[in-house]
Design an enzyme around this catalytic site. Structure first.
Site, mmCIF file in Angstrom:
data_model
loop_
_atom_site.group_PDB
_atom_site.id
_atom_site.type_symbol
_atom_site.label_atom_id
_atom_site.label_comp_id
_atom_site.label_asym_id
_atom_site.label_seq_id
_atom_site.Cartn_x
_atom_site.Cartn_y
_atom_site.Cartn_z
ATOM 1 N N HIS A 18 -12.098 119.654 50.576
ATOM 2 C CA HIS A 18 -11.229 118.813 49.743
ATOM 3 C C HIS A 18 -11.443 119.142 48.263
ATOM 4 O O HIS A 18 -10.497 119.245 47.487
ATOM 5 C CB HIS A 18 -11.560 117.325 49.938
ATOM 6 C CG HIS A 18 -11.260 116.787 51.314
ATOM 7 N ND1 HIS A 18 -12.198 116.170 52.094
ATOM 8 C CD2 HIS A 18 -10.108 116.773 52.036
ATOM 9 C CE1 HIS A 18 -11.655 115.776 53.236
ATOM 10 N NE2 HIS A 18 -10.381 116.137 53.230
ATOM 11 N N LYS A 42 -7.316 103.404 61.935
ATOM 12 C CA LYS A 42 -8.469 104.308 62.023
ATOM 13 C C LYS A 42 -9.752 103.516 61.885
ATOM 14 O O LYS A 42 -9.789 102.489 61.210
ATOM 15 C CB LYS A 42 -8.387 105.361 60.906
ATOM 16 C CG LYS A 42 -7.408 106.486 61.210
ATOM 17 C CD LYS A 42 -7.681 107.689 60.322
ATOM 18 C CE LYS A 42 -6.771 108.851 60.698
ATOM 19 N NZ LYS A 42 -6.996 110.024 59.842
ATOM 20 N N ARG A 91 -5.294 124.126 56.405
ATOM 21 C CA ARG A 91 -6.405 124.915 56.951
ATOM 22 C C ARG A 91 -5.846 125.824 58.040
ATOM 23 O O ARG A 91 -4.895 126.519 57.819
ATOM 24 C CB ARG A 91 -7.500 123.994 57.478
ATOM 25 C CG ARG A 91 -8.177 123.176 56.381
ATOM 26 C CD ARG A 91 -9.010 122.095 56.966
ATOM 27 N NE ARG A 91 -8.145 121.233 57.784
ATOM 28 C CZ ARG A 91 -8.566 120.397 58.697
ATOM 29 N NH1 ARG A 91 -9.838 120.297 58.958
ATOM 30 N NH2 ARG A 91 -7.709 119.637 59.363
ATOM 31 N N SER A 129 -13.770 116.462 58.412
ATOM 32 C CA SER A 129 -14.704 115.349 58.221
ATOM 33 C C SER A 129 -15.343 114.966 59.559
ATOM 34 O O SER A 129 -16.538 114.681 59.628
ATOM 35 C CB SER A 129 -13.974 114.154 57.614
ATOM 36 O OG SER A 129 -13.448 114.515 56.348
HETATM 37 N N1 COA Z 1 -10.895 121.092 53.720
HETATM 38 C C1 COA Z 1 -11.548 120.587 54.765
HETATM 39 N N2 COA Z 1 -11.062 119.625 55.560
HETATM 40 C C2 COA Z 1 -9.871 119.124 55.273
HETATM 41 C C3 COA Z 1 -9.120 119.589 54.187
HETATM 42 C C4 COA Z 1 -9.681 120.620 53.390
HETATM 43 N N3 COA Z 1 -9.042 121.120 52.351
HETATM 44 N N4 COA Z 1 -7.962 118.917 54.160
HETATM 45 C C5 COA Z 1 -7.974 118.057 55.180
HETATM 46 N N5 COA Z 1 -9.132 118.182 55.859
HETATM 47 C C6 COA Z 1 -9.506 117.453 57.073
HETATM 48 C C7 COA Z 1 -9.975 116.075 56.823
HETATM 49 O O1 COA Z 1 -11.358 116.046 56.638
HETATM 50 C C8 COA Z 1 -9.552 115.360 58.061
HETATM 51 O O2 COA Z 1 -10.507 115.521 59.050
HETATM 52 P P1 COA Z 1 -10.679 114.442 60.213
HETATM 53 O O3 COA Z 1 -9.363 114.351 60.923
HETATM 54 O O4 COA Z 1 -11.746 115.033 61.007
HETATM 55 O O5 COA Z 1 -11.045 113.166 59.523
HETATM 56 C C9 COA Z 1 -8.288 116.087 58.507
HETATM 57 O O6 COA Z 1 -8.337 117.321 57.842
HETATM 58 C C10 COA Z 1 -6.993 115.443 58.098
HETATM 59 O O7 COA Z 1 -7.261 114.551 57.135
HETATM 60 P P2 COA Z 1 -6.597 114.071 55.844
HETATM 61 O O8 COA Z 1 -6.242 115.160 54.936
HETATM 62 O O9 COA Z 1 -7.496 113.045 55.307
HETATM 63 O O10 COA Z 1 -5.267 113.499 56.339
HETATM 64 P P3 COA Z 1 -5.065 112.267 57.221
HETATM 65 O O11 COA Z 1 -4.295 112.769 58.376
HETATM 66 O O12 COA Z 1 -6.261 111.491 57.513
HETATM 67 O O13 COA Z 1 -4.191 111.399 56.214
HETATM 68 C C11 COA Z 1 -2.169 110.671 55.127
HETATM 69 C C12 COA Z 1 -2.855 111.584 56.111
HETATM 70 C C13 COA Z 1 -3.071 109.616 54.566
HETATM 71 C C14 COA Z 1 -1.672 111.533 54.015
HETATM 72 C C15 COA Z 1 -0.995 110.041 55.899
HETATM 73 O O14 COA Z 1 -1.482 109.393 57.041
HETATM 74 C C16 COA Z 1 -0.191 109.061 55.077
HETATM 75 O O15 COA Z 1 0.589 109.458 54.259
HETATM 76 N N6 COA Z 1 -0.398 107.758 55.308
HETATM 77 C C17 COA Z 1 0.344 106.708 54.602
HETATM 78 C C18 COA Z 1 1.449 106.103 55.479
HETATM 79 C C19 COA Z 1 2.726 106.875 55.355
HETATM 80 O O16 COA Z 1 3.318 107.020 54.296
HETATM 81 N N7 COA Z 1 3.177 107.394 56.492
HETATM 82 C C20 COA Z 1 4.391 108.187 56.533
HETATM 83 C C21 COA Z 1 4.104 109.625 56.199
HETATM 84 S S1 COA Z 1 4.421 110.639 57.547
#
Ligand code: COA
Length: 161
Positions: A18, A42, A91, A129
């Site tokens: 990140h 979650k 990724r 994560s």
């Molecule tokens: N390097 C390493 N790991 C990474 C990374 C990077 N550059 N980018 C993402 N990851 C990993 C994270 O650690 C995470 O791992 P995990 O699943 O083991 O926890 C995974 O990739 C995805 O995580 P993250 O980037 O945190 O995305 P998310 O799927 O948890 O969150 C939101 C997505 C919050 C953006 C999305 O759910 C959202 O917009 N929510 C708001 C509600 C909404 O508007 N919904 C409609 C949109 S479709």
């Protein structure tokens, strides 16, 4: 005109992957808001406050990066911050379908908000994560994958459990 990007995610916890996106994003955008999504579906290891604290510490060297949390629709939050950019890291290929789906949904929800993707540095391509938490839970060393404060907090968290 200054350009602000919103970098949303769960950040449970923030990793070097990140951080690499944040650093590189600063080469394109003037300001970045790291936005922790509060999602009641979650079950995070760290509370929202803990995640915000860790991120704040890690980004403290970067004056143009701020930290916040949000609930509800991401596109609405983006607009509320005076921004029109969602920054996401890509990724392995497996991220692509999910990100594509989210970007299209966000686009449907708001035509004014653009999703911008950056390739995650190859060093962090296969970390997440979840996998870091799993290794840390079993006493594995994750020091090379997360900032120092996160490594310390992971140790404290699992020592208590
Ligand atoms: N390097 C390493 N790991 C990474 C990374 C990077 N550059 N980018 C993402 N990851 C990993 C994270 O650690 C995470 O791992 P995990 O699943 O083991 O926890 C995974 O990739 C995805 O995580 P993250 O980037 O945190 O995305 P998310 O799927 O948890 O969150 C939101 C997505 C919050 C953006 C999305 O759910 C959202 O917009 N929510 C708001 C509600 C909404 O508007 N919904 C409609 C949109 S479709």
């Amino acid at each position: 005109m200054t350009k602000t990007a919103i970098y949303p995610g769960s950040f449970d916890p923030i990793t070097n992957g990140h951080l690499s996106i944040i650093r590189r994003g600063l080469e394109i955008f003037d300001n970045i808001v790291v936005a922790v999504a509060i999602n009641s579906d979650k079950k995070p290891l760290f509370t929202t406050e803990e995640r915000l604290e860790m991120i704040a510490e890690v980004v403290s060297p970067y004056p143009n990066v701020s930290v916040d949390s949000f609930t509800g629709l991401l596109v609405e939050y983006v607009v509320s911050q005076g921004s029109n950019v969602i920054l996401r890291g890509l990724r392995a290929l497996s991220d692509y379908e999910y990100e594509f789906q989210m970007a299209l949904m966000n686009r449907r929800l708001s035509r004014d908000v653009q999703s911008v993707f950056m390739m995650t540095d190859y060093k962090w391509f296969y970390i997440s994560s979840t996998i870091i938490k799993e290794a840390a839970q079993h006493g594995g060393s994750v020091g090379a994958l997360v900032p120092e404060v996160v490594e310390k907090r992971l140790k404290q968290k699992f020592a208590k459990k």
